[in-house]
Design an enzyme around this catalytic site. Structure first.
Site, PDB file in Angstrom:
ATOM      1  N   ALA A 110       0.810  -1.204  -0.030  1.00 13.74           N
ATOM      2  CA  ALA A 110       0.046  -0.097   0.053  1.00 13.74           C
ATOM      3  C   ALA A 110       0.819   1.342   0.079  1.00 13.74           C
ATOM      4  O   ALA A 110       1.989   1.329   0.771  1.00 13.74           O
ATOM      5  CB  ALA A 110      -0.861  -0.006   1.187  1.00 13.74           C
ATOM      6  N   ASP A 111       0.242   2.335  -0.465  1.00 16.19           N
ATOM      7  CA  ASP A 111       1.071   3.597  -0.544  1.00 16.19           C
ATOM      8  C   ASP A 111       0.132   4.403   0.335  1.00 16.19           C
ATOM      9  O   ASP A 111      -0.848   4.099   0.885  1.00 16.19           O
ATOM     10  CB  ASP A 111       1.368   4.086  -1.866  1.00 16.19           C
ATOM     11  CG  ASP A 111       0.028   4.593  -2.668  1.00 16.19           C
ATOM     12  OD1 ASP A 111      -1.095   4.664  -2.078  1.00 16.19           O
ATOM     13  OD2 ASP A 111      -0.012   4.428  -3.952  1.00 16.19           O
ATOM     14  N   SER A 112       0.637   5.615   0.598  1.00 16.43           N
ATOM     15  CA  SER A 112       0.076   6.579   1.295  1.00 16.43           C
ATOM     16  C   SER A 112      -1.328   7.018   0.921  1.00 16.43           C
ATOM     17  O   SER A 112      -2.541   6.966   1.729  1.00 16.43           O
ATOM     18  CB  SER A 112       0.764   7.874   1.672  1.00 16.43           C
ATOM     19  OG  SER A 112       0.700   8.552   0.359  1.00 16.43           O
ATOM     20  N   ASP A 162      -3.417   4.791  -0.648  1.00 20.08           N
ATOM     21  CA  ASP A 162      -4.072   3.647  -0.312  1.00 20.08           C
ATOM     22  C   ASP A 162      -4.717   3.505   1.285  1.00 20.08           C
ATOM     23  O   ASP A 162      -5.632   3.176   1.517  1.00 20.08           O
ATOM     24  CB  ASP A 162      -3.337   2.364  -0.765  1.00 20.08           C
ATOM     25  CG  ASP A 162      -3.102   2.103  -2.005  1.00 20.08           C
ATOM     26  OD1 ASP A 162      -3.983   2.255  -2.830  1.00 20.08           O
ATOM     27  OD2 ASP A 162      -1.860   1.433  -2.431  1.00 20.08           O
TER      28      ASP A 162
END
Length: 79
Positions: free
Chosen positions: A33-35, A37
């Site tokens: 996940a990225d920020s 997400d």
């Protein structure tokens, strides 16, 4: 119960198998996940559990178990 709902939210947003998600799973390292997400997951939590999570608490969440504890704490304090 909170964990099962949270797993479904995470699985829907990140397109992963809910069976891969445990309390020790990390959002960024294990699930990729990225920020953005993580922000979408938080929005999903807030909507599903009818709660608001303060920004400073969001920054400290790295594992699924931490998010479950945050949800439980919010539910307990609302009672």
């Amino acid at each position: 119960m909170e964990f099962e709902k949270l797993k479904q939210i995470i699985a829907d947003i990140l397109n992963v198998d809910p069976k891969e998600i445990t309390m020790e799973t990390t959002f960024m390292e294990d699930l990729g996940a990225d920020s953005l997400d993580v922000y979408q997951i938080v929005m999903g939590i807030e909507e599903e559990f009818d709660m608001e999570i303060p920004e400073e608490k969001i920054e400290n969440i790295t594992m699924v178990g931490e998010a479950v504890n945050l949800i439980k704490d919010a539910i307990d304090s609302a009672m």
